[in-house]
Design a protein around this motif. Structure first.
Motif, PDB file in Angstrom:
ATOM      1  N   PHE A 179       0.881  -1.086  -0.142  1.00 57.19           N
ATOM      2  CA  PHE A 179      -0.048  -0.075  -0.046  1.00 57.19           C
ATOM      3  C   PHE A 179       0.839   1.251   0.162  1.00 57.19           C
ATOM      4  O   PHE A 179       1.890   1.331   0.741  1.00 57.19           O
ATOM      5  CB  PHE A 179      -0.958   0.149   1.127  1.00 57.19           C
ATOM      6  CG  PHE A 179      -2.063  -0.946   1.083  1.00 57.19           C
ATOM      7  CD1 PHE A 179      -3.236  -0.528   0.888  1.00 57.19           C
ATOM      8  CD2 PHE A 179      -1.772  -2.244   1.460  1.00 57.19           C
ATOM      9  CE1 PHE A 179      -4.307  -1.475   0.732  1.00 57.19           C
ATOM     10  CE2 PHE A 179      -2.891  -3.255   1.444  1.00 57.19           C
ATOM     11  CZ  PHE A 179      -4.072  -2.939   1.176  1.00 57.19           C
ATOM     12  N   SER A 180       0.321   2.253  -0.767  1.00 54.09           N
ATOM     13  CA  SER A 180       1.328   3.519  -0.670  1.00 54.09           C
ATOM     14  C   SER A 180       0.800   4.657   0.320  1.00 54.09           C
ATOM     15  O   SER A 180      -0.109   4.397   0.883  1.00 54.09           O
ATOM     16  CB  SER A 180       0.873   4.150  -2.330  1.00 54.09           C
ATOM     17  OG  SER A 180      -0.325   4.725  -2.345  1.00 54.09           O
ATOM     18  N   LEU A 181       1.665   5.600   0.086  1.00 55.88           N
ATOM     19  CA  LEU A 181       1.312   6.674   1.461  1.00 55.88           C
ATOM     20  C   LEU A 181      -0.107   7.192   0.878  1.00 55.88           C
ATOM     21  O   LEU A 181      -0.936   7.696   1.988  1.00 55.88           O
ATOM     22  CB  LEU A 181       2.362   7.797   1.567  1.00 55.88           C
ATOM     23  CG  LEU A 181       3.672   7.036   2.496  1.00 55.88           C
ATOM     24  CD1 LEU A 181       4.731   8.221   2.276  1.00 55.88           C
ATOM     25  CD2 LEU A 181       3.210   6.948   3.882  1.00 55.88           C
ATOM     26  N   LEU A 182      -0.237   7.403  -0.303  1.00 54.14           N
ATOM     27  CA  LEU A 182      -1.477   8.068  -0.782  1.00 54.14           C
ATOM     28  C   LEU A 182      -2.573   7.296  -0.314  1.00 54.14           C
ATOM     29  O   LEU A 182      -3.831   7.883  -0.268  1.00 54.14           O
ATOM     30  CB  LEU A 182      -1.325   7.981  -2.260  1.00 54.14           C
ATOM     31  CG  LEU A 182      -0.471   9.331  -2.931  1.00 54.14           C
ATOM     32  CD1 LEU A 182      -0.562   9.087  -4.484  1.00 54.14           C
ATOM     33  CD2 LEU A 182      -1.073  10.531  -2.573  1.00 54.14           C
ATOM     34  N   VAL A 183      -2.494   6.090  -0.112  1.00 54.45           N
ATOM     35  CA  VAL A 183      -3.848   5.253   0.446  1.00 54.45           C
ATOM     36  C   VAL A 183      -3.834   4.940   2.177  1.00 54.45           C
ATOM     37  O   VAL A 183      -4.654   5.352   2.659  1.00 54.45           O
ATOM     38  CB  VAL A 183      -3.621   3.774  -0.113  1.00 54.45           C
ATOM     39  CG1 VAL A 183      -4.728   2.946   0.545  1.00 54.45           C
ATOM     40  CG2 VAL A 183      -3.941   3.879  -1.614  1.00 54.45           C
TER      41      VAL A 183
END
Length: 270
Positions: A13-17
């Motif tokens: 999972f990315s930081l945007l998520v």
């Protein structure tokens, strides 16, 4: 900068998520510590973050931050003497038994029936909550035996609701403990936290055994959950009815929106 935020960091999972997820978990935990019902916010936040992944992973991962955060607020209520163990110790067993039976019934009957019933009941509950301008911070007069039976029966029945459907369980317990069992707001909130913690831990263990938890994401969200629960429980302990009553109304409104949207737009929740 955007490429950094969108790069995988925890469990893919990315930081945007993760950042919006943690913001949602913080808000849910803050509300949950005061009036219950945090799952109304945290579950949709996890479902949105997990996208096309099976919903079971979102629900399982949500239990990590829910259990850890609830443990924080529960410890705070215990430390300030807001938990009556002789009353709420047995209530834990009744709630878990009710939850088990409710889960079994879930597989035998459609939950649509319960949702329509909730749409009829929720306005009545909101009216009763609005009827009194203030909730008393002190306990009311009630026979100890009647109080015990009320708390244990409510724990069993609402525990059954928790196993069958779930959202708003803590709020319903809070209302019954204050209105029917005549507990003061702080002791009612402490009892709700003890019961919720037990059910959250039991559910989390089950989800871990089935491998339906992204532990890294859950632990990251737990930081936000602990912060929300710590702040919310502190405000509830200090301010009592002045804060809990409006928070309960917010939960009832959110629950009405959730149930209504599930009935009108079921694809949104799949």
């Amino acid at each position: 900068m955007l490429s950094f935020l969108s790069a995988p960091c925890l469990d893919g999972f990315s930081l945007l998520v993760l950042l919006p997820l943690c913001a949602g978990v913080f808000l849910a935990s803050f509300l949950d510590a005061i009036a219950g019902g945090g799952g109304i916010i945290s579950v949709p936040a996890h479902l949105l973050a997990f996208g096309d992944l099976p919903a079971s992973y979102a629900l399982g991962t949500n239990k990590v931050s829910a259990a850890i955060g609830t443990a924080c607020s529960t410890a705070r209520f215990i430390r300030t003497g807001c938990v009556r163990w002789r009353l709420f110790g047995p209530a834990i067993a009744f709630a878990l038994a009710g939850s088990f039976i409710g889960t079994k019934l879930q597989h035998l009957t459609p939950d649509t029936v319960l949702k329509y019933l909730l749409l009829a009941v929720l306005p009545v509950v909101a009216f009763l909550t609005l009827r009194d301008r203030e909730w008393p911070d002190g306990p009311g007069e009630i026979e100890p035996r009647t109080q015990r039976l009320t708390v244990w029966a409510a724990s069993f029945l609402i525990g059954g609701y928790d196993g069958y459907y779930g959202p708003g369980t803590g709020t319903f317990l809070m209302l019954v403990f204050i209105r029917a069992a005549r507990l003061d707001i702080r002791q009612a909130a402490g009892g709700v936290k003890v019961i919720n913690l037990s059910s959250n831990v039991g559910s989390l263990v089950t989800q871990l055994l089935y491998g339906q938890v992204f532990l890294g994401v859950g632990l990251a969200a737990s930081i936000a959950s602990v912060a929300g629960h710590y702040w919310g429980s502190g405000l509830a302990i200090r301010n009592g009815g002045r804060l809990v009553r409006p928070a309960v109304l917010v939960v009832l409104l959110l629950l009405t929106v959730k149930v209504g949207s599930e009935l009108l737009f079921p694809d949104l929740w799949k």
